[in-house]
Write a protein that holds these residues in place. Sequence first.
Motif, PDB file in Angstrom:
ATOM      1  N   CYS A 128       0.932  -1.201  -0.071  1.00 25.25           N
ATOM      2  CA  CYS A 128       0.003   0.058   0.128  1.00 25.25           C
ATOM      3  C   CYS A 128       0.777   1.344  -0.047  1.00 25.25           C
ATOM      4  O   CYS A 128       0.327   2.342   0.237  1.00 25.25           O
ATOM      5  N   HIS A 129       1.924   1.201  -0.030  1.00 25.07           N
ATOM      6  CA  HIS A 129       2.909   2.396  -0.502  1.00 25.07           C
ATOM      7  C   HIS A 129       2.433   3.128  -1.699  1.00 25.07           C
ATOM      8  O   HIS A 129       1.855   2.179  -2.732  1.00 25.07           O
ATOM      9  N   LEU A 130       1.996   4.432  -1.767  1.00 20.87           N
ATOM     10  CA  LEU A 130       1.495   5.201  -2.835  1.00 20.87           C
ATOM     11  C   LEU A 130       2.193   5.018  -4.145  1.00 20.87           C
ATOM     12  O   LEU A 130       1.712   5.087  -5.449  1.00 20.87           O
ATOM     13  N   ASP A 131       3.523   4.569  -4.111  1.00 18.30           N
ATOM     14  CA  ASP A 131       4.125   4.318  -5.527  1.00 18.30           C
ATOM     15  C   ASP A 131       3.697   3.078  -6.096  1.00 18.30           C
ATOM     16  O   ASP A 131       4.247   2.842  -7.125  1.00 18.30           O
ATOM     17  N   HIS A 132       2.996   2.339  -5.219  1.00 17.96           N
ATOM     18  CA  HIS A 132       2.337   1.158  -5.703  1.00 17.96           C
ATOM     19  C   HIS A 132       0.983   1.153  -6.063  1.00 17.96           C
ATOM     20  O   HIS A 132       0.295   0.144  -6.638  1.00 17.96           O
TER      21      HIS A 132
ATOM     22  N   GLY B  54       8.164  -8.898   4.116  1.00 15.18           N
ATOM     23  CA  GLY B  54       8.611  -7.917   4.905  1.00 15.18           C
ATOM     24  C   GLY B  54       8.202  -6.473   4.663  1.00 15.18           C
ATOM     25  O   GLY B  54       7.042  -6.143   4.287  1.00 15.18           O
ATOM     26  N   HIS B  55       9.266  -5.730   4.446  1.00 18.55           N
ATOM     27  CA  HIS B  55       9.061  -4.139   3.873  1.00 18.55           C
ATOM     28  C   HIS B  55       8.183  -3.485   4.828  1.00 18.55           C
ATOM     29  O   HIS B  55       8.485  -2.511   5.468  1.00 18.55           O
ATOM     30  N   VAL B  56       6.870  -3.696   4.520  1.00 16.59           N
ATOM     31  CA  VAL B  56       5.809  -3.032   5.411  1.00 16.59           C
ATOM     32  C   VAL B  56       4.707  -3.968   5.310  1.00 16.59           C
ATOM     33  O   VAL B  56       4.375  -4.705   4.873  1.00 16.59           O
TER      34      VAL B  56
ATOM     35  N   GLY C  88       8.146  -7.248  -5.560  1.00 14.29           N
ATOM     36  CA  GLY C  88       7.623  -6.072  -5.130  1.00 14.29           C
ATOM     37  C   GLY C  88       8.621  -5.799  -4.054  1.00 14.29           C
ATOM     38  O   GLY C  88       9.855  -6.034  -4.228  1.00 14.29           O
ATOM     39  N   ASP C  89       8.428  -4.742  -3.262  1.00 13.12           N
ATOM     40  CA  ASP C  89       9.467  -4.040  -2.477  1.00 13.12           C
ATOM     41  C   ASP C  89       9.681  -5.040  -1.219  1.00 13.12           C
ATOM     42  O   ASP C  89       8.624  -5.484  -0.508  1.00 13.12           O
ATOM     43  N   VAL C  90      11.032  -5.770  -1.082  1.00 16.05           N
ATOM     44  CA  VAL C  90      10.997  -6.799   0.075  1.00 16.05           C
ATOM     45  C   VAL C  90      12.123  -6.207   1.010  1.00 16.05           C
ATOM     46  O   VAL C  90      13.117  -5.655   0.672  1.00 16.05           O
TER      47      VAL C  90
HETATM   48 ZN   LIG Z   1       7.447   0.427  -0.650  1.00 19.04          ZN
END
Ligand SMILES: [Zn+2]
Length: 464
Positions: free
Chosen positions: A73-77, A168-170, A189-191
């Motif tokens: 859910c980070h806005l860049d995604h 992980g990440h968030v 994804g972001d990891v």
């Molecule tokens: Zn992120």
Amino acid sequence: MKTLLETEFIAGMKLTDLNTARDIGANCLYVELGPFRLVMDCGMHPKKIGRQALPDFSLIPDGVLDFILVTHCHLDHLGALPVLFRRQPQALVLMSQASQALAARMLRNSCNVMKRQREELNIKEYPLFTMGEIELLEPKIMPMAYARSKHFSAPNGEEIEISFHMAGHVAGAAGIRLVYKHRKIFFTGDVQFSAQQTLEGAQFPDENFDTLVMETTRGATPRDEEFDREKELGHLVHAVGATISGGGSVLIPAFALGRMQEILAVLNTARKRGEIPECPVYASGLGMDLVDYFDTISRKTNAVQFRRNVLQELGVRSLRQNFKGGQPPGEAAIFVLGSGMLVENTPSYACAAALIEDSRSAICFVGYCDPDTPGGKLMAAAHGETFSFDALPYNARIRAKIQKFDLSGHADREALLDFALKCDPRAIVLTHGDPDSRDWFLDELAINGFGNTIDPVPGQWTLV
Ligand SMILES: [Zn+2]
Ligand SMILES: [Zn+2]
């Protein structure tokens, strides 16, 4: 009978990067896989304004997508999802259970910020989507439990298997695995492979993939062999404790999603251990709201470990005071405030201006700051230099301690490289990184004898 070439082509994945530059921006990959059309992530570029911040959706015909998959859910995604959904209302939207709980709240906040910017910066096209569109979208989001596959069929009877795996990440972050015709494709994804204070590390499947699509955020940052996240948190706690004991105040600019809750949990533990003297703790903004969401997610899933009672135990108060440049608060206090990058017209920006000339006080950065943001500029400035808070306006010499703590939510490049090689893929696709970060992976993969790394040209499809 099909020739080998035809079979290969049919099982091939056509991939188009809809982010318009080789950077960490409006993350969005358009994937065509046999009869299936899907989009992986749907972000808004954090440094661009207006429609420029959107992925190039014109490259997807309207009404053709089967799936929109969102890694976190980070806005860049996530930030452009309502805009894409307007063009693709038939698409199934899939995200992890925790992301499903958070997505609408994040999008409503983004809509409100755009409405404000429409007035303040006179950006006529804002908001790019409405509260009504978020309401339409919300019930269409299908939650995915971690590590459980779902199978979907195309009209021609072919199947695709989709599963989400903790990244992980968030809270809620997922790597996504697709299986089509025995071909396995994995998107990191972001990891973050290492555990964070409120979050376990990634739990990716331990298997080989035919194609790996990976983030490259920290490709230009060498691993510090001495680095230890626990120790880094210890340094932060020590800095906070010493500043309060010395009569100064501490500002910790923190991102609302994930980082603010983690910092509050860390401060609470430290306070219980007597490492931080009694003093008021203030927090504000979206991050405080998300505390309730994190509590619920923590009770229902294993996506995060965080309880709301941290606020009571630590005695967190909502920020009410209005800061004035050069006027630190009368009583030493800790401020955990958005935005993490000290963006103009936010509580952290105003608080930084209040503390900056006070040599007893400290500003402790705990996340990435883009060099062009006030946070990035303040980190780059020297002690004693004059710093301008243009939006106030207010200028002052930097007398407070400016400190940076490396609490990144992203895996370091060596860990990602190890993971990539262990997957033994036929092809690796690089995403989510600046050019020098991608170049490091291109070089290192080649040095390790891997010959098929693809750095997609934005807007041009590649067959992977
Ligand atoms: Zn992120
Ligand atoms: Zn990202």
